[in-house]
Enzyme design. Structure first.
Site, short mmCIF file in Angstrom:
data_model
loop_
_atom_site.label_atom_id
_atom_site.label_comp_id
_atom_site.label_asym_id
_atom_site.label_seq_id
_atom_site.Cartn_x
_atom_site.Cartn_y
_atom_site.Cartn_z
N GLU A 215 -11.37 6.18 -26.24
CA GLU A 215 -12.25 5.82 -27.11
C GLU A 215 -13.02 4.61 -26.41
O GLU A 215 -12.61 3.74 -26.88
CB GLU A 215 -12.12 5.69 -28.71
CG GLU A 215 -12.11 7.21 -28.68
CD GLU A 215 -11.27 7.57 -30.27
OE1 GLU A 215 -9.99 6.64 -31.01
OE2 GLU A 215 -10.46 8.91 -31.04
N HIS A 222 -9.59 1.95 -34.87
CA HIS A 222 -8.87 2.63 -34.10
C HIS A 222 -8.42 2.06 -32.78
O HIS A 222 -9.17 0.20 -32.75
CB HIS A 222 -10.71 3.16 -33.14
CG HIS A 222 -11.77 3.73 -33.63
ND1 HIS A 222 -12.38 3.54 -34.75
CD2 HIS A 222 -11.09 5.24 -33.99
CE1 HIS A 222 -13.12 4.83 -35.63
NE2 HIS A 222 -11.89 6.00 -34.82
N GLU A 356 -9.99 8.24 -43.40
CA GLU A 356 -9.09 9.41 -42.74
C GLU A 356 -7.73 9.39 -41.98
O GLU A 356 -7.88 8.51 -41.06
CB GLU A 356 -9.83 10.34 -41.63
CG GLU A 356 -9.42 11.20 -40.93
CD GLU A 356 -10.04 11.82 -39.55
OE1 GLU A 356 -10.79 11.88 -39.18
OE2 GLU A 356 -8.49 11.77 -38.67
N ARG A 407 -2.98 4.68 -39.37
CA ARG A 407 -3.62 3.98 -40.32
C ARG A 407 -3.37 4.32 -42.09
O ARG A 407 -4.28 3.40 -42.89
CB ARG A 407 -4.41 5.48 -40.27
CG ARG A 407 -5.55 5.65 -38.87
CD ARG A 407 -7.33 4.74 -39.55
NE ARG A 407 -8.10 4.97 -37.84
CZ ARG A 407 -8.70 6.11 -37.71
NH1 ARG A 407 -8.43 7.24 -38.11
NH2 ARG A 407 -9.41 6.03 -36.76
P1 AMO Z 1 -6.83 13.82 -35.01
O1 AMO Z 1 -7.63 13.73 -33.52
O2 AMO Z 1 -7.89 14.15 -36.33
O3 AMO Z 1 -6.18 15.21 -34.78
O4 AMO Z 1 -5.88 12.79 -35.32
C1 AMO Z 1 -5.17 12.38 -36.22
C2 AMO Z 1 -4.59 11.21 -37.33
O5 AMO Z 1 -4.44 10.34 -35.87
C3 AMO Z 1 -5.17 9.40 -36.50
N1 AMO Z 1 -6.06 8.44 -35.23
C4 AMO Z 1 -5.94 7.55 -34.74
N2 AMO Z 1 -5.81 6.16 -35.64
C5 AMO Z 1 -6.15 4.98 -34.89
N3 AMO Z 1 -6.99 4.30 -33.75
C6 AMO Z 1 -6.92 6.18 -33.31
N4 AMO Z 1 -8.00 5.96 -32.09
C7 AMO Z 1 -6.92 7.19 -33.64
N5 AMO Z 1 -7.13 9.00 -33.46
C8 AMO Z 1 -6.53 8.98 -34.11
C9 AMO Z 1 -5.69 9.69 -36.72
C10 AMO Z 1 -6.18 11.11 -37.57
O6 AMO Z 1 -6.23 10.82 -38.26
N6 AMO Z 1 -4.67 17.12 -32.97
C11 AMO Z 1 -4.83 16.70 -33.94
C12 AMO Z 1 -3.87 17.16 -35.19
C13 AMO Z 1 -3.37 17.98 -35.91
O7 AMO Z 1 -3.83 19.17 -35.96
O8 AMO Z 1 -2.21 18.09 -35.59
C14 AMO Z 1 -5.28 15.47 -33.88
O9 AMO Z 1 -4.94 15.08 -33.13
O10 AMO Z 1 -5.44 8.75 -38.65
#
Ligand code: AMO
Length: 433
Positions: A215, A222, A356, A407
């Site tokens: 990202e 993030h 989230e 998070r």
């Molecule tokens: P998602 O993409 O929403 O779902 O990710 C799940 C959780 O992971 C954390 N997260 C992050 N934390 C910090 N930096 C990031 N770049 C980042 N990306 C994600 C968040 C988020 O809610 N496969 C699905 C999950 C599933 O359906 O089982 C998934 O990856 O807390």
């Protein structure tokens, strides 16, 4: 032996006895005839008191050391109510284990905090601070709670590949790498593998997983490399069963964190354990509530950062710090999400104070529908051949979630920047240390 006791493990029984302590010199106060040295170890700090008259050579050696040098000291432990921990050590033998270069790039106990980049550039020193050690001690405790709770619920811990042939969460946010003659990706999540495991009969699996996400945005919430509790369970009736596991998991982690009294004191943080069940609110209602507060969100759109924050405020007014958002529009959720009618999905998010922290769903287990949804999401089923194969020879209904550990910590402890919650953060510009 470099150490017989940690600073906090000394008890009345040790008074007037010879003990050995070891650690980093935090501070030296030399007032001529007497010097006070503060020594820091994993559990805290203690005071060494050295008299010049008694041992001039040792006095000279100790007081000329630089701050953050590492020493081991053997000496008599004396009761002294005026001193931290109610005791001091009168050194008799000194071993210098490592001399720290001066000046330090970063102070450990300085009143004025260095800027964040300097701190991260010198993370090995930054992590010596009590406050940072408290964060990672709590992190350790909540992860221990994950294992304890999920194992008690018959979940099996698994480890899935992090070098993969296809992306699981969408094409653009993926790190590409060369895998001999082929192109490969760093796993964005264990999504495809944990689902494949549902075809094996393991039924309930979880992983403390690494997420790699390319990202571009550089925000306070993030990371490009983050960790998550990833879980999948089979033979479910609907997504509510998955949400039940998630809320109980969060409850147990929160409770475990609330037991870390010493660390919470260091962080000047009071936490109260949330009540079960967590609030649930459907997406349509979220849009209504946000529009009522002048948000420009329209049905079908994802919640932007401002909307998420606003919803956090609204839910707080209603007494909920933790809340599920359910029944998302199908188009806003990934291809593997089970539809609920034509418009909606069985996907949900869990938010905490406007951020989230987890998302999950019941999944599609019918291979035809899965292929249809892939195409509707502009994905080519041929790129997912090995994943789809697992659905063709007996796949039970299933669902799961991904729950971001950093998070969670951020929201649990009200830490403003997610980078504080991971040892060595990776962001848009940072690849070292
Ligand atoms: P998602 O993409 O929403 O779902 O990710 C799940 C959780 O992971 C954390 N997260 C992050 N934390 C910090 N930096 C990031 N770049 C980042 N990306 C994600 C968040 C988020 O809610 N496969 C699905 C999950 C599933 O359906 O089982 C998934 O990856 O807390």
């Amino acid at each position: 032996m470099y150490r017989s006791h940690y600073s906090k493990d000394v008890t009345k029984k040790d008074y007037n006895k010879s003990i050995t302590v070891a650690g980093w010199i935090e501070d030296i106060r030399n007032i001529g005839s007497i010097a006070f040295i503060i020594l820091r170890d994993k559990r805290g700090t203690l005071q060494l008191t050295v008299l010049k008259k008694k041992n001039p050579e040792l006095f000279e050696k100790l007081t000329s050391l630089s701050r953050e040098s590492v020493i081991s000291v053997k000496g008599i432990c004396k009761e002294n109510e005026k001193v931290r921990n109610d005791y001091e050590i009168l050194p008799e033998r000194l071993e210098i284990l490592s001399v720290a270069k001066a000046p330090l790039p970063l102070g450990v106990v300085d009143k004025v905090e260095a800027d964040f980049d300097t701190r991260l550039d010198n993370r090995f020193i930054d992590l010596r601070k009590q406050k940072n050690q408290a964060i990672f001690t709590i992190r350790n405790a909540v992860i221990a709670a994950v294992h304890k709770y999920l194992q008690s619920q018959d979940f099996v811990e698994v480890h899935t590949p992090k070098i993969t042939a296809s992306s699981s969460e969408g094409g653009t946010d993926v790190f590409k790498l060369k895998y001999f003659e082929k192109e490969a990706f760093l796993a964005q999540s264990p999504q495809l593998y944990k689902q494949s495991l549902m075809a094996t009969g393991l039924d309930r699996v979880y992983e403390i997983a690494w997420y790699f996400r390319a990202e571009e945005h550089n925000t306070r919430r993030h990371l490009n490399e983050s960790t998550a509790v990833d879980l999948e369970m089979a033979f479910i009736n609907d997504e509510e069963e998955v949400m039940n596991v998630l809320e109980n998991l969060v409850y147990n982690m929160w409770k475990k964190a609330s037991d870390c009294k010493n660390e919470l004191k260091i962080l000047v943080k009071k936490i109260s354990v949330p009540e079960l069940p967590f609030a649930r609110i459907v997406y349509d209602k979220v849009v209504d509530k946000l529009q009522d507060r002048n948000s420009s969100i329209e049905w079908g759109q994802d919640l932007g950062t401002d909307d998420e924050r606003l919803l956090g405020d609204i839910m707080k007014e209603e007494g909920a710090e933790l809340y599920f958002i359910t029944k998302y529009p199908l188009e806003s959720k990934p291809f593997y999400t089970m539809p609920k009618g034509d418009k909606y999905s069985r996907g949900f998010d869990l938010a905490c104070k406007g951020i989230e922290i987890a998302s999950g769903s019941q999944r599609i287990h019918d291979v035809k529908l899965l292929e249809e949804r892939m195409k509707a999401c502009d994905l080519n089923p041929e790129d997912f051949e090995s994943y789809l194969k697992a659905f063709k020879y007996g796949m039970p209904p299933h669902g799961g979630f991904g729950f971001g550990i950093e998070r969670f910590l951020m929201e649990l402890l009200d830490i403003k920047n997610i980078r504080e919650c991971i040892l060595f953060p990776r962001d848009r510009t940072r690849l070292t240390p």
